[in-house]
Design a protein around this motif. Structure first.
Motif, PDB file in Angstrom:
ATOM      1  N   GLU A 142      86.647  42.608  41.850  1.00 38.83           N
ATOM      2  CA  GLU A 142      87.307  42.442  40.555  1.00 38.83           C
ATOM      3  C   GLU A 142      87.963  41.064  40.447  1.00 38.83           C
ATOM      4  OE1 GLU A 142      90.048  45.619  40.170  1.00 38.83           O
ATOM      5  OE2 GLU A 142      88.524  47.195  40.378  1.00 38.83           O
ATOM      6  N   LEU A 143      88.562  40.596  41.564  1.00 44.88           N
ATOM      7  CA  LEU A 143      89.172  39.266  41.563  1.00 44.88           C
ATOM      8  C   LEU A 143      88.136  38.173  41.354  1.00 44.88           C
ATOM      9  CD1 LEU A 143      91.890  39.246  44.375  1.00 44.88           C
ATOM     10  CD2 LEU A 143      92.224  38.835  41.950  1.00 44.88           C
ATOM     11  N   LEU A 144      86.977  38.329  42.052  1.00 39.80           N
ATOM     12  CA  LEU A 144      85.923  37.320  41.915  1.00 39.80           C
ATOM     13  C   LEU A 144      85.392  37.264  40.489  1.00 39.80           C
ATOM     14  CD1 LEU A 144      83.952  37.836  45.236  1.00 39.80           C
ATOM     15  CD2 LEU A 144      85.598  36.040  44.687  1.00 39.80           C
ATOM     16  N   LYS A 145      85.275  38.422  39.878  1.00 34.25           N
ATOM     17  CA  LYS A 145      84.778  38.468  38.506  1.00 34.25           C
ATOM     18  C   LYS A 145      85.801  37.851  37.547  1.00 34.25           C
ATOM     19  CE  LYS A 145      82.816  41.630  35.083  1.00 34.25           C
ATOM     20  NZ  LYS A 145      82.460  43.038  34.776  1.00 34.25           N
ATOM     21  N   ALA A 146      87.101  38.155  37.779  1.00 36.45           N
ATOM     22  CA  ALA A 146      88.137  37.630  36.892  1.00 36.45           C
ATOM     23  C   ALA A 146      88.338  36.124  37.067  1.00 36.45           C
ATOM     24  CB  ALA A 146      89.459  38.357  37.145  1.00 36.45           C
ATOM     25  N   LEU A 191      85.211  31.374  37.294  1.00 35.61           N
ATOM     26  CA  LEU A 191      85.185  29.935  37.032  1.00 35.61           C
ATOM     27  C   LEU A 191      85.702  29.158  38.242  1.00 35.61           C
ATOM     28  CD1 LEU A 191      84.739  27.624  35.036  1.00 35.61           C
ATOM     29  CD2 LEU A 191      87.079  27.973  34.215  1.00 35.61           C
ATOM     30  N   TYR A 192      86.832  29.607  38.823  1.00 37.44           N
ATOM     31  CA  TYR A 192      87.395  28.920  39.991  1.00 37.44           C
ATOM     32  C   TYR A 192      86.516  29.096  41.209  1.00 37.44           C
ATOM     33  CZ  TYR A 192      91.583  28.922  37.066  1.00 37.44           C
ATOM     34  OH  TYR A 192      92.465  28.750  36.050  1.00 37.44           O
ATOM     35  N   TYR A 193      85.999  30.291  41.362  1.00 36.10           N
ATOM     36  CA  TYR A 193      85.240  30.619  42.568  1.00 36.10           C
ATOM     37  C   TYR A 193      83.939  29.821  42.637  1.00 36.10           C
ATOM     38  CZ  TYR A 193      81.951  33.320  45.378  1.00 36.10           C
ATOM     39  OH  TYR A 193      80.993  33.701  46.276  1.00 36.10           O
ATOM     40  N   TRP A 238      90.625  30.274  47.842  1.00 37.73           N
ATOM     41  CA  TRP A 238      91.604  31.213  48.387  1.00 37.73           C
ATOM     42  C   TRP A 238      92.073  32.134  47.265  1.00 37.73           C
ATOM     43  CZ3 TRP A 238      93.081  32.239  53.287  1.00 37.73           C
ATOM     44  CH2 TRP A 238      92.716  31.327  54.283  1.00 37.73           C
ATOM     45  N   THR A 239      91.970  33.433  47.506  1.00 37.91           N
ATOM     46  CA  THR A 239      92.314  34.417  46.488  1.00 37.91           C
ATOM     47  C   THR A 239      93.810  34.659  46.461  1.00 37.91           C
ATOM     48  OG1 THR A 239      92.214  36.340  47.937  1.00 37.91           O
ATOM     49  CG2 THR A 239      90.138  35.560  47.001  1.00 37.91           C
ATOM     50  N   PRO A 240      94.327  35.163  45.337  1.00 40.76           N
ATOM     51  CA  PRO A 240      95.702  35.683  45.362  1.00 40.76           C
ATOM     52  C   PRO A 240      95.764  36.976  46.171  1.00 40.76           C
ATOM     53  CG  PRO A 240      94.705  36.055  43.217  1.00 40.76           C
ATOM     54  CD  PRO A 240      93.720  35.233  43.994  1.00 40.76           C
ATOM     55  N   LEU A 241      96.909  37.582  46.254  1.00 40.35           N
ATOM     56  CA  LEU A 241      97.101  38.803  47.046  1.00 40.35           C
ATOM     57  C   LEU A 241      96.397  39.988  46.380  1.00 40.35           C
ATOM     58  CD1 LEU A 241      98.736  39.692  49.591  1.00 40.35           C
ATOM     59  CD2 LEU A 241     100.513  40.464  48.017  1.00 40.35           C
TER      60      LEU A 241
END
Length: 591
Positions: free
Chosen positions: A136-140, A143-145, A152-155
């Motif tokens: 879900e984080l990667l999808k949200a 653009l950054y990824y 580096w992802t948030p928590l």
């Protein structure tokens, strides 16, 4: 008490000495406490910054280690072979799973290592991931990824068979084929937030303070207490603005208490470590310093008071006895002499007092004689006074007699002289109108033209709009006198005197010039130097201008009434004449 203080030298001296001693003591104590407080505060802040830097170094080591580990994993030939194979190879799967398990167990802060295939091969991981918020984080944050080689992802939360539910921070980067540089999968290495929290706790931060690790958007990745994770730090510190630079210190108040905020940035990422120290942590140390300083100053002040009172009594005892003997003396009788028993300052004082008594008796006798002489001199001075009205009436009589005798020249000269003297006295007034000043100067130059016939011509050019303006009187006549007596009289040829008066903005410029013999350069410089010295000597008695031209009086009067810029300006050339000018501000018209 107030009356006793006024009469008693001992009280005055004691008070002044106590003030002279105690005030520096108090000032020294205040300055010492202020310096100690500042040093304590600076020491605490510096210690805090050092702690944040140490935490930063530990976290940066972990981040760099994870980054190097990701490069190492991507470069493994078995990983490359497994992801590049068109079909899943069970043998390569088993080898890579064992490799990841060994690698993950070697680092305590590693929660899990996961490799996904773009071709649908089974996921490689050092532990079984039951649930993860990473997709879900990667999808949200697609653009950054996808726009960077690593992210580096948030928590977020991970649930694995080994560790259960854990909050983790992951490094995610794409895996590309070494030969074709084609994307073949993704790698994520997760750091356990509990290990980051342990680093924060073990840092020895103040127990009453707080410390956080912040993500790029100021969200809390980890905290000393493990609370408020993934929340914005502004919820804890509402007034905290943008944290600029690699580090800094700021103060803020919350619920009536002052706090100090310190922050330090990780070198490899745009993450920040923020710590809060309550001000009362180091002000408690200041209270000890204050108590110690107050005790030292109090003891020193008490000792100073005792010594001052003792020495003041010892010094003033002879003077007290002397004043007791002198207070009964009758001023109408001769002053009795006092016996001198010592040769110190008090003895010298008594000796001088006895000499003063003798001197006073002689002065009494001399004063009586002087009073008698003074009365006679006053009578003579009254008789010698000349009444100005008597002078004016006498001149008017001479003027009338000259007219009766048809001697117009004498009549004109006496009338001019009468006007000249009347204006000069002017009832003691210092200011007059421009028209009166010009008329006075014309009366003077008319008298001088009669005295020096055929010696010079004269002319006045004064703006008629200035006639009713007020100015300091008797300025032009001395300048004209200077031109006639020292410029034209010594000239063999007939000369001229010109007086100009014109408006210059909010000021009036007057010029008196002649066509006389002029002055040499050295003489002109000498006069200018003397006028300048008069201005520098201020209110004292200036040295008179040695030229004798009467310029010094005019120059000083101009500066006293109009300021230093209103003095005389003199220009002259030998054989060509002299030009003297001054500028004064325009005053109101006559009422």
């Amino acid at each position: 008490m107030k009356l006793s203080f006024k009469k008693s030298l001992k009280s005055k001296l004691s008070l002044l000495l106590l003030i002279a001693v105690i005030l520096p003591l108090l000032a020294t104590g205040v300055v010492s406490y202020w310096i100690a407080s500042n040093l304590t505060e600076e020491k605490e802040k510096q210690s805090g910054m050092n702690t944040l830097q140490q935490i930063s170094d530990k976290l940066d080591f972990i981040i760099r280690d994870v980054d190097n580990m990701s490069v190492f994993i991507i470069g493994q030939k078995d990983i490359q072979a497994y992801l590049n194979n068109g079909q899943a190879d069970i043998s390569l799967f088993s080898q890579n799973m064992a490799f990841l398990m060994n690698l993950g167990s070697s680092k305590k802060y590693i929660s899990n290592i996961t490799i996904t295939s773009d071709f649908g091969h089974p996921t490689l991981s050092n532990t079984n991931v039951l649930h993860s918020e990473l997709p879900e984080l990667l999808k949200a944050n697609e653009l950054y990824y996808k726009s960077s080689s690593s992210w580096w992802t948030p928590l977020y939360e991970n649930q694995t068979t080994d560790n259960g539910i854990r909050r983790v921070i992951s490094l995610v980067r794409p895996i590309r084929s070494i030969g074709k540089y084609q994307r073949i999968g993704d790698l994520s290495i997760s750091i356990d937030e509990a290990e980051v929290r342990r680093i924060l706790r073990d840092a020895g931060w103040e127990k009453k303070g707080s410390i956080w690790l912040l993500y790029e958007d100021n969200r809390i990745l980890s905290s000393q207490s493990g609370e408020d994770l993934n929340q914005l730090l502004s919820g804890q510190i509402p007034i905290l603005g943008e944290l600029k630079g690699t580090g800094g210190v700021m103060d803020y108040k919350a619920e009536g208490e002052s706090n100090t905020v310190l922050y330090y940035s990780l070198p490899s990422l745009n993450w920040k470590i923020v710590g809060v120290i309550p001000t009362k942590v180091y002000t408690a140390q200041n209270e000890y310093v204050l108590t110690l300083t107050a005790c030292a100053i109090g003891i020193a002040a008490l000792l100073a008071i005792a010594l001052v009172l003792y020495f003041t009594t010892w010094v003033t005892r002879p003077l007290t006895e002397l004043s007791r003997k002198l207070k009964d003396i009758n001023p109408d009788e001769p002053i009795p002499a006092i016996e001198v028993k010592s040769s110190d300052e008090v003895g010298l004082l008594l000796h001088s007092y006895n000499k003063l008594g003798d001197r006073i008796e002689r002065l009494k006798s001399q004063l009586q004689q002087n009073e008698a002489v003074k009365r006679g001199v006053d009578i003579q001075a009254l008789q010698a006074q000349i009444n100005p009205h008597f002078l004016y009436n006498t001149l008017s009589s001479i003027h009338w007699i000259a007219l009766m005798n048809k001697d117009k020249q004498i009549a004109e000269m006496v009338g001019t002289l009468s006007d000249f003297l009347r204006f000069s006295l002017n009832n003691g007034q210092e200011f007059c109108s421009v028209q009166q000043e010009v008329a006075h100067a014309q009366n003077y130059i008319l008298i001088m033209s009669k005295r020096f016939q055929d010696k010079f011509d004269w002319a006045f050019y004064v703006d008629s709009d200035l006639h009713d303006r007020m100015m300091l009187k008797l300025l032009l006549q001395p300048l004209i006198e200077n031109s006639i007596m020292h410029g034209l009289q010594k000239n063999k040829n007939k000369g001229s005197v010109y007086v100009h008066g014109e408006r210059r903005g909010d000021a009036i410029k007057f010029v008196v010039e002649d066509t006389g013999i002029g002055m040499a350069e050295d003489k002109l410089m000498n006069i200018r130097h003397q006028l300048s010295n008069m201005a520098e000597q201020g209110d004292g008695k200036p040295e008179p201008v040695k030229s004798g031209y009467g310029l010094g009086n005019v120059h000083r009067r101009l500066q006293l009434h109009y300021g230093s810029e209103a003095g005389l300006h003199i220009e002259s050339e030998p054989g060509s004449g002299t030009r003297i000018s001054f500028i004064i501000p325009i005053l109101e018209e006559l009422s």
